[in-house]
Design a protein around this motif. Structure first.
Motif, short mmCIF file in Angstrom:
data_model
loop_
_atom_site.label_atom_id
_atom_site.label_comp_id
_atom_site.label_asym_id
_atom_site.label_seq_id
_atom_site.Cartn_x
_atom_site.Cartn_y
_atom_site.Cartn_z
N LEU A 144 0.82 -1.21 0.00
CA LEU A 144 0.00 0.00 0.00
C LEU A 144 0.85 1.26 0.00
CD1 LEU A 144 -2.85 -1.04 2.47
CD2 LEU A 144 -3.07 -0.61 0.01
N SER A 145 1.97 1.22 0.72
CA SER A 145 2.83 2.41 0.78
C SER A 145 3.50 2.68 -0.56
CB SER A 145 3.89 2.23 1.87
OG SER A 145 4.82 1.22 1.50
N GLN A 146 3.58 1.67 -1.42
CA GLN A 146 4.23 1.83 -2.72
C GLN A 146 3.25 2.16 -3.84
OE1 GLN A 146 7.63 -1.16 -3.40
NE2 GLN A 146 6.46 -2.11 -1.75
N ILE A 147 1.98 1.92 -3.61
CA ILE A 147 1.00 2.17 -4.68
C ILE A 147 0.02 3.29 -4.33
CG2 ILE A 147 1.11 -0.22 -5.49
CD1 ILE A 147 -1.57 -0.74 -4.13
N GLY A 148 0.24 3.94 -3.20
CA GLY A 148 -0.65 5.03 -2.81
C GLY A 148 -0.17 5.70 -1.54
N LEU B 219 -5.27 5.21 -3.66
CA LEU B 219 -4.42 4.45 -4.57
C LEU B 219 -4.09 5.28 -5.79
CD1 LEU B 219 -6.26 1.00 -4.34
CD2 LEU B 219 -4.47 1.94 -2.87
N THR B 220 -2.78 5.45 -6.04
CA THR B 220 -2.33 6.33 -7.13
C THR B 220 -1.55 5.58 -8.20
OG1 THR B 220 -0.30 6.84 -5.90
CG2 THR B 220 -2.19 8.30 -5.55
N ALA B 221 -1.26 4.31 -7.99
CA ALA B 221 -0.40 3.57 -8.91
C ALA B 221 -1.11 3.30 -10.24
CB ALA B 221 0.01 2.24 -8.29
N LYS B 222 -0.30 3.22 -11.29
CA LYS B 222 -0.83 2.85 -12.60
C LYS B 222 -1.04 1.34 -12.66
CE LYS B 222 1.23 6.71 -15.14
NZ LYS B 222 2.10 7.09 -16.28
N LYS B 223 -1.82 0.93 -13.63
CA LYS B 223 -2.17 -0.49 -13.78
C LYS B 223 -0.92 -1.37 -13.87
CE LYS B 223 -4.82 -3.63 -16.76
NZ LYS B 223 -5.66 -3.72 -17.97
N GLU B 224 0.11 -0.89 -14.56
CA GLU B 224 1.32 -1.69 -14.75
C GLU B 224 1.96 -2.05 -13.41
OE1 GLU B 224 0.63 1.10 -16.31
OE2 GLU B 224 0.32 0.41 -18.38
N LEU B 225 2.00 -1.08 -12.48
CA LEU B 225 2.60 -1.34 -11.18
C LEU B 225 1.76 -2.34 -10.38
CD1 LEU B 225 4.83 -0.83 -9.15
CD2 LEU B 225 3.57 1.19 -8.34
N ILE B 226 0.44 -2.21 -10.46
CA ILE B 226 -0.45 -3.17 -9.79
C ILE B 226 -0.20 -4.57 -10.32
CG2 ILE B 226 -2.84 -3.82 -9.35
CD1 ILE B 226 -2.14 -1.26 -7.97
N LEU B 227 -0.10 -4.71 -11.64
CA LEU B 227 0.13 -6.02 -12.24
C LEU B 227 1.50 -6.58 -11.85
CD1 LEU B 227 -1.36 -5.46 -15.82
CD2 LEU B 227 -2.35 -6.76 -13.93
N HIS B 228 2.47 -5.68 -11.67
CA HIS B 228 3.80 -6.12 -11.21
C HIS B 228 3.68 -6.77 -9.83
CE1 HIS B 228 7.96 -6.06 -9.89
NE2 HIS B 228 7.62 -5.30 -8.87
N PHE B 229 2.92 -6.14 -8.94
CA PHE B 229 2.75 -6.72 -7.60
C PHE B 229 1.95 -8.01 -7.64
CE2 PHE B 229 3.92 -2.46 -5.95
CZ PHE B 229 4.90 -2.89 -5.07
N VAL B 230 1.01 -8.09 -8.56
CA VAL B 230 0.26 -9.34 -8.74
C VAL B 230 1.24 -10.48 -9.09
CG1 VAL B 230 -1.41 -10.58 -10.16
CG2 VAL B 230 -1.93 -8.28 -9.36
N ASP B 231 2.14 -10.20 -10.03
CA ASP B 231 3.14 -11.20 -10.42
C ASP B 231 4.03 -11.58 -9.24
OD1 ASP B 231 2.21 -11.27 -13.01
OD2 ASP B 231 3.67 -9.83 -13.77
#
Length: 207
Positions: A26-30, A68-80
Motif C-alpha cells: 500500500l505504501s508503494q501504490i498510494g 491508490l495512485t499507482a498505474k495499472k502496470e505497477l499493480i500487475l507487477h505486484f500481482v506477479d
C-alpha cells in the motif's frame, strides 16, 4: 518444527526484501488518507480533497484508508510478485509435508536421541515403524552432527552408549541395529520414562 525459521526462509527467498506485506504494498501504490486535528471544531477531521479523485482501499485491520495512485502496470507487477511468493510457499509446504518430514517434522537440533517405544505393536506395525525410522535416519539425521537411539524396554537397549558423530557409516549401522531388534521385548510401566531420562542424561543432547 522447521529446518529454518520462517523469517530466515522469507529472507532467503527475498520475500521480505521485496516488500510484499499489505502495508508495504500500500505504501508503494498510494498514500494513507490522513486525519488532522482541527482546533475550531475540536476534533480530528479527514481531508476530503481525495474523495472521488482516487480509488480508495480501507484496511480491515485498523480501518485506515489509502488513496491508490499507482498505474495499472505497477499493480500487475505486484500481482506477479505475489503469485511468485505464493508458489514458493506451496513448494515449501510440499517439502515440509513430504517423506520423513510428514511424520517427524523437520529436525533442527544438531545432537539428538531418538527414543523408540513400540509398545505392543503388531508385527506389521512394528515393521512400519522401523521403515519410518529408517527414513528419518537416512534423510534427516545424516544432515546433523551427533545422534543415538534408545529403545524403551525393561532392560534399556541403546545403539551406542553416548551420542555418536554422524557419518554414512554410523547411519547405516543404526539402520542395521534397528532392523535387528526383536519384535517383542519385556516392557514395564516405567520403561518409557526411564528411556527418556537416559536420553536426557547425555549433556550433549539438545533434543
Amino acid at each position: 518444527q522447521s529446518l529454518v525459521s520462517s523469517s530466515k526462509w522469507l529472507q532467503r527467498y527475498g520475500l521480505k526484501r521485496n516488500k510484499l506485506s499489505l502495508s508495504q504494498i500500500l505504501s508503494q501504490i498510494g498514500f494513507q488518507h490522513r486525519k488532522d486535528y482541527v482546533t475550531t471544531l475540536g476534533k480530528p477531521v479527514a481531508s476530503r480533497y481525495a474523495d472521488g479523485l482516487f480509488p480508495q482501499y480501507k484496511r480491515s485491520q485498523d480501518g485506515s484508508m489509502y488513496n491508490l495512485t499507482a498505474k495499472k502496470e505497477l499493480i500487475l507487477h505486484f500481482v506477479d510478485c505475489l503469485m511468485g511468493a505464493i508458489e514458493l510457499y506451496k513448494q515449501r509446504m510440499e517439502w515440509l509435508t513430504s517423506e520423513s518430514r510428514q511424520i517427524f517434522g523437520v529436525i533442527q537440533e544438531q545432537c539428538i536421541v531418538i527414543v523408540l517405544d513400540f509398545g505392543i505393536a503388531a508385527p506389521a506395525e512394528f515393521d512400519l515403524c522401523r521403515d519410518a525410522l529408517s527414513m528419518v535416519l537416512v534423510e534427516q539425521v545424516i544432515q546433523i552432527a551427533r545422534f543415538n537411539l534408545i529403545r524403551a524396554a525393561q532392560g534399556l537397549m541403546k545403539w551406542q552408549q553416548k551420542c555418536t558423530p554422524v557419518s554414512e557409516h554410523t547411519v547405516k549401522s543404526a539402520v542395521m541395529w534397528l532392523w535387528k531388534l526383536d519384535h517383542m521385548t519385556a516392557v514395564s510401566h516405567t520403561s518409557s520414562a526411564e528411556a527418556l531420562l537416559e536420553a536426557m542424561g547425555d549433556e550433549a543432547v539438545s533434543s
